[in-house]
Scaffold this active site. Structure first.
Site, PDB file in Angstrom:
ATOM      1  NE  ARG A 149      -3.559   1.800   3.172  1.00 23.41           N
ATOM      2  CZ  ARG A 149      -3.455   2.609   4.229  1.00 23.41           C
ATOM      3  NH1 ARG A 149      -2.331   2.639   4.951  1.00 23.41           N
ATOM      4  NH2 ARG A 149      -4.444   3.399   4.580  1.00 23.41           N
ATOM      5  CD  GLU A 197      -6.268   6.058  10.275  1.00 24.10           C
ATOM      6  OE1 GLU A 197      -6.041   4.958  10.823  1.00 24.10           O
ATOM      7  OE2 GLU A 197      -5.745   7.116  10.677  1.00 24.10           O
ATOM      8  CD  GLU A 222      -3.503   3.025   8.387  1.00 24.48           C
ATOM      9  OE1 GLU A 222      -3.273   3.272   9.593  1.00 24.48           O
ATOM     10  OE2 GLU A 222      -3.746   3.910   7.542  1.00 24.48           O
TER      11      GLU A 222
END
Length: 337
Positions: A73, A164, A270
């Site tokens: 990523r 996020e 994550e």
């Protein structure tokens, strides 16, 4: 003896009949095990080196593949200071990912620096744009980055539209708690841009705290009400050594709830845990991978570690999974499962 002669003759005939026929190989494991290593070019520029577990110096992607990882990523910033995570830097890293034979996820922050639950700052060049022009900026930036990759024969398998985004992105215009419709419109602008350049890429909406089911219900319920376009749900999970088992169970509950409500696959994009406790980190990741693998119909798509190669308090970060000699810790062995 005649009986055994007959058996042997039958077996011989079977072998002869199969001669020259290819034996089907097992289907490749599509479960995603990977890492965000966006710091790597900056680390290497500053002399940081990496080693296999036996102490042999090696390229970071070879080390990660040796530990069972199959995906990388990379975050993207708009006009970052020093160029790190800008379009040129992302292309350099993406070429290395392709050369390593690994799968690629692109993570658009839509900021010149970090975007996370506490800050979703517009790029400096976008500060005074109208909302219509802000949507166009999201579209043109997304298009430019993905086109640059495509021109180099690189197509990401997944693209995050925002990072996020617990309360939306590009504040204040796209702050979800004050204007969910605006946030949805920004996601749709990014989604359409992704599909125009890379139709096969799966678009992810990513929020943190995978254990917080109410947060996910609020966010994705709001986006669903706005008919927001996306393909997959992404989440972050950073438990402590003391509560990881509880957080993993809560995370699985959130995953199951999101799938039941929205029929979208989920990926934990994550994870991280203190580098000082690699054995516990190994237990945490092993358990989480097992839980995600066991989600029915392959709807639990994978698990990625955030910047595992950071060590020696790189930029103050202490949740890596390499030791102070630059070798992977036991935490990384979890990805061999």
């Amino acid at each position: 003896m005649k009986k055994w002669s007959l058996v042997l003759a039958v077996l011989a005939g079977h072998v002869a009949g199969c001669k020259g026929q290819a034996i089907p190989s097992a289907a490749p494991d599509r479960f995603v095990k990977g890492a965000d290593v966006s710091w790597i070019t900056q680390q290497e520029k500053e002399g940081v080196r990496f080693y296999q577990s036996d102490g042999k110096p090696d390229d970071i992607f070879s080390i990660l593949k040796n530990k069972g990882m199959n995906a990388i990523r990379l975050r993207v910033w708009v006009n970052p200071q020093g160029g790190w995570n800008g379009i040129d830097d992302v292309l350099v890293k993406a070429k290395r990912v392709k050369a390593a034979g690994m799968r690629l996820m692109i993570d658009f922050h839509y900021s010149d620096n970090w975007a996370d639950p506490g800050k979703q700052t517009k790029p400096a060049a976008w500060q005074n744009l109208s909302f219509d022009d802000l949507k166009k900026a999201v579209s043109s930036h997304t298009t430019a980055v993905l086109t640059r990759l495509k021109e180099n024969d690189i197509t990401p398998e997944w693209v995050q539209v925002g990072n996020e985004t617990n309360d939306g992105m590009l504040w204040p215009d796209g702050r979800a708690s004050t204007n969910m419709a605006n946030f949805a419109a920004l996601i749709n602008a990014g989604y359409d841009a992704v599909k125009a350049v890379s139709p096969t890429a799966q678009v992810i909406v990513h929020i943190s705290n995978g254990y917080d089911q109410k947060l996910f219900q609020w966010m994705f319920g709001g986006l669903a009400a706005q008919q927001t376009r996306f393909d997959m749900i992404g989440m972050s999970l950073y438990p402590s050594a003391a509560d990881w088992a509880t957080k993993n169970s809560q995370c699985l509950s959130t995953v199951q709830d999101m799938i039941a409500r929205y029929h979208k696959p989920v990926m934990v994009v994550e994870v991280g845990m203190s580098a000082s406790d690699p054995a516990t980190a190994n237990a945490f990741i092993t358990d989480l991978i097992g839980k995600m693998r066991n989600v029915p119909d392959s709807m639990g798509q994978g698990v990625l570690y955030w910047e595992p190669q950071s060590y020696g308090q790189w930029q103050g970060y202490d949740l890596g999974a390499f030791d102070n000699t630059g070798k992977p810790t036991a935490a990384m062995d979890a990805f061999r499962h």
